[in-house]
Design a protein around this motif. Structure first.
Motif, PDB file in Angstrom:
ATOM      1  N   ARG A  20      -2.129   4.047   5.370  1.00 34.92           N
ATOM      2  CA  ARG A  20      -1.278   5.161   4.960  1.00 34.92           C
ATOM      3  C   ARG A  20      -0.759   5.911   6.183  1.00 34.92           C
ATOM      4  NH1 ARG A  20      -5.212   7.173   0.033  1.00 34.92           N
ATOM      5  NH2 ARG A  20      -4.568   5.585  -1.491  1.00 34.92           N
ATOM      6  N   ARG A  21       0.098   5.250   6.906  1.00 35.03           N
ATOM      7  CA  ARG A  21       0.742   5.819   8.074  1.00 35.03           C
ATOM      8  C   ARG A  21       2.236   5.666   7.935  1.00 35.03           C
ATOM      9  NH1 ARG A  21      -3.631   7.213   8.082  1.00 35.03           N
ATOM     10  NH2 ARG A  21      -5.171   7.370   9.762  1.00 35.03           N
ATOM     11  N   GLU A  30      -5.540  -0.079  -3.823  1.00 34.37           N
ATOM     12  CA  GLU A  30      -6.638  -0.112  -2.874  1.00 34.37           C
ATOM     13  C   GLU A  30      -6.558  -1.417  -2.094  1.00 34.37           C
ATOM     14  OE1 GLU A  30      -8.867   1.995  -1.979  1.00 34.37           O
ATOM     15  OE2 GLU A  30      -8.736   3.567  -3.506  1.00 34.37           O
ATOM     16  N   ARG A  82     -12.809  -1.594   3.892  1.00 33.23           N
ATOM     17  CA  ARG A  82     -11.739  -0.905   3.166  1.00 33.23           C
ATOM     18  C   ARG A  82     -10.758  -0.321   4.177  1.00 33.23           C
ATOM     19  NH1 ARG A  82     -11.031   4.521   1.258  1.00 33.23           N
ATOM     20  NH2 ARG A  82      -9.697   4.611  -0.603  1.00 33.23           N
ATOM     21  N   GLN A 119       0.818  -1.210   0.000  1.00 27.86           N
ATOM     22  CA  GLN A 119       0.000   0.000   0.000  1.00 27.86           C
ATOM     23  C   GLN A 119       0.856   1.266   0.000  1.00 27.86           C
ATOM     24  OE1 GLN A 119      -3.688   0.426   0.145  1.00 27.86           O
ATOM     25  NE2 GLN A 119      -2.778   2.309  -0.593  1.00 27.86           N
ATOM     26  N   ASN A 120       1.943   1.253   0.754  1.00 26.07           N
ATOM     27  CA  ASN A 120       2.781   2.446   0.874  1.00 26.07           C
ATOM     28  C   ASN A 120       3.918   2.480  -0.136  1.00 26.07           C
ATOM     29  OD1 ASN A 120       1.935   4.025   3.523  1.00 26.07           O
ATOM     30  ND2 ASN A 120       1.764   1.848   3.981  1.00 26.07           N
ATOM     31  N   THR A 137      -7.605   1.081   3.108  1.00 25.29           N
ATOM     32  CA  THR A 137      -6.590   1.841   2.368  1.00 25.29           C
ATOM     33  C   THR A 137      -6.091   3.035   3.172  1.00 25.29           C
ATOM     34  OG1 THR A 137      -7.579   1.190   0.264  1.00 25.29           O
ATOM     35  CG2 THR A 137      -6.097   3.079   0.239  1.00 25.29           C
ATOM     36  N   SER A 138      -6.995   3.837   3.664  1.00 24.94           N
ATOM     37  CA  SER A 138      -6.595   5.042   4.404  1.00 24.94           C
ATOM     38  C   SER A 138      -5.933   4.694   5.732  1.00 24.94           C
ATOM     39  CB  SER A 138      -7.820   5.930   4.645  1.00 24.94           C
ATOM     40  OG  SER A 138      -8.820   5.231   5.380  1.00 24.94           O
ATOM     41  N   LEU A 139      -6.316   3.571   6.327  1.00 22.67           N
ATOM     42  CA  LEU A 139      -5.732   3.181   7.614  1.00 22.67           C
ATOM     43  C   LEU A 139      -4.277   2.763   7.471  1.00 22.67           C
ATOM     44  CD1 LEU A 139      -8.678   1.063   9.082  1.00 22.67           C
ATOM     45  CD2 LEU A 139      -8.261   3.518   9.294  1.00 22.67           C
ATOM     46  N   ARG A 184       1.676   3.485  -5.880  1.00 21.58           N
ATOM     47  CA  ARG A 184       0.551   4.412  -6.016  1.00 21.58           C
ATOM     48  C   ARG A 184      -0.616   3.687  -6.676  1.00 21.58           C
ATOM     49  NH1 ARG A 184       3.272  10.067  -8.289  1.00 21.58           N
ATOM     50  NH2 ARG A 184       4.651  10.434  -6.488  1.00 21.58           N
TER      51      ARG A 184
END
Length: 385
Positions: free
Chosen positions: A261-262, A245, A255, A238-239, A257-259, A242
């Motif tokens: 992105r740390r 998902e 989902r 994921q990181n 995906t946003s979790l 680009r």
């Protein structure tokens, strides 16, 4: 000559690189290029002044010092590409791997040119160490049997694999001034500015492919033994790429995906554990894929998307739903890759109803139980990107 590899991180990486450069010099000489001892010494001096992790700089340093005739450039390019893009056949330790990923310059003392000989030892078996392909960490050990320390080492492999997938060269071409392939069309069009005289040579080369991927990962109870590794895999991909998902499923789809992105993996895992409520539950693959096809796939999946399913195929739901939804997903996507950790067992047969139902719709059915299988997955994605 066998170049010793020390236990120190920087020395080890430098020794492997030095051996590889010497092998390349022997190859150039075998192909008829005039590679003298003084040019090899100059090459090692140049490597101390550049960042060897930048492929373009590395290529330029070798070409500038080993090639003296313009006519040899095309041959040099043709030999460089396959030699430095090959697969690694040497086990590189975890400490060495972390050194390659530090993106730092090699220290000046680690490239002692007096330690390298020009003539190869006829009794020595040549070794191939690719500096720009994924390194093997714990090649054969099952992820489910690894300790926390070993899984941390695997995380570096995943990061390296993701970087390679992100920079994989496409078969499509684009304008590249540093390439050695002349773009005849652009060259002739540019000549019109000079009354038809060819004053500038325009070149083209492969463009960097953009991998569009969707990851669907099974987090049911039957996958518990691989949970730690799978979370690292999801975080790394994921990181590292680009347009990726990531979703997890058990009895329902979430989902994440946003979790993921740390900056730190521990922060990402803490958020996921708080958000996802159906860890280690049952498995309803069909309904989860149906939810994905109905709600998320129209926005996430195109004819250029690689869909990666990570599951052992155990399904407690209706297989007719799974059959219909896998058909929909295959029709919408470019490729479906199914990673099954159980496939690493030589006695495994896909007899469970979920796996048996999904198989006809899968393009690539691969294991994902150790570093070697992970490396094979990275090669596949880089190739089809």
């Amino acid at each position: 000559m066998d170049i010793p590899i020390t236990d120190q991180l920087d020395i080890q990486g430098a020794e492997i690189l030095g051996q590889k450069v010497m092998e390349f010099c022997h190859l150039l000489r075998a192909k008829g290029l005039e590679v003298t001892a003084s040019r090899i010494i100059d090459t090692f001096r140049a490597l101390k002044a550049i960042n060897v992790f930048k492929r373009d700089d590395f290529y330029t340093a070798l070409e500038a010092n080993l090639i003296s005739r313009a006519a040899d450039r095309e041959l040099f390019y043709g030999l460089f590409q396959p030699f430095w893009s090959g697969l690694s056949e040497v086990m590189i330790s975890a400490s060495c791997l972390s050194g390659w990923e530090s993106e730092s310059r090699l220290p000046s003392h680690s490239l002692d040119t007096s330690r390298f000989q020009l003539e190869p030892d006829e009794t020595e078996t040549p070794q191939c160490v690719a500096m720009y392909s994924p390194a093997e960490v714990l090649s054969r050990k099952d992820f489910g049997k690894m300790s926390e320390t070993e899984l941390a080492q695997v995380q570096r492999l995943i990061a390296s694999m993701a970087r390679q997938m992100a920079t994989a060269l496409s078969r499509r071409k684009k304008a590249r001034e540093k390439s050695y392939v002349i773009d005849q069309g652009r060259t002739m069009r540019r000549s019109l500015r000079y009354g038809g005289e060819v004053m500038e040579l325009k070149r083209r080369g492969p463009k960097v492919g953009k991998t569009k991927m969707v990851l669907l990962c099974d987090i049911s109870g039957s996958m518990d033994v691989y949970t730690k590794f799978l979370l690292q895999l999801l975080y790394g991909v994921q990181n590292g790429l680009r347009g990726v998902e990531t979703l997890v499923f058990s009895t329902r789809l979430t989902r994440v995906t946003s979790l993921l992105r740390r900056r730190h993996i521990n922060a990402a895992l803490a958020l996921i554990s708080e958000t996802v409520q159906d860890w280690s539950g049952g498995t309803k693959i069909g309904p989860c894929i149906r939810e994905f096809n109905d709600i998320m796939a129209p926005h996430m999946v195109t004819s250029k998307t690689v869909v990666v399913m990570i599951s052992d195929g155990w399904d407690t739901g209706d297989t007719s739903i799974l059959d219909a939804e896998m058909a929909r997903l295959r029709a919408r996507s470019s490729r479906i890759v199914w990673l099954n950790p159980l496939l690493g067992n030589p006695d495994y047969q896909p007899l469970c109803k979920g796996m048996h139902t999904a198989l006809p719709y899968i393009h690539d059915f691969m294991p994902v139980h150790n570093a070697e299988s992970l490396r094979q997955f990275g090669k596949l994605v880089a190739r089809v990107a």
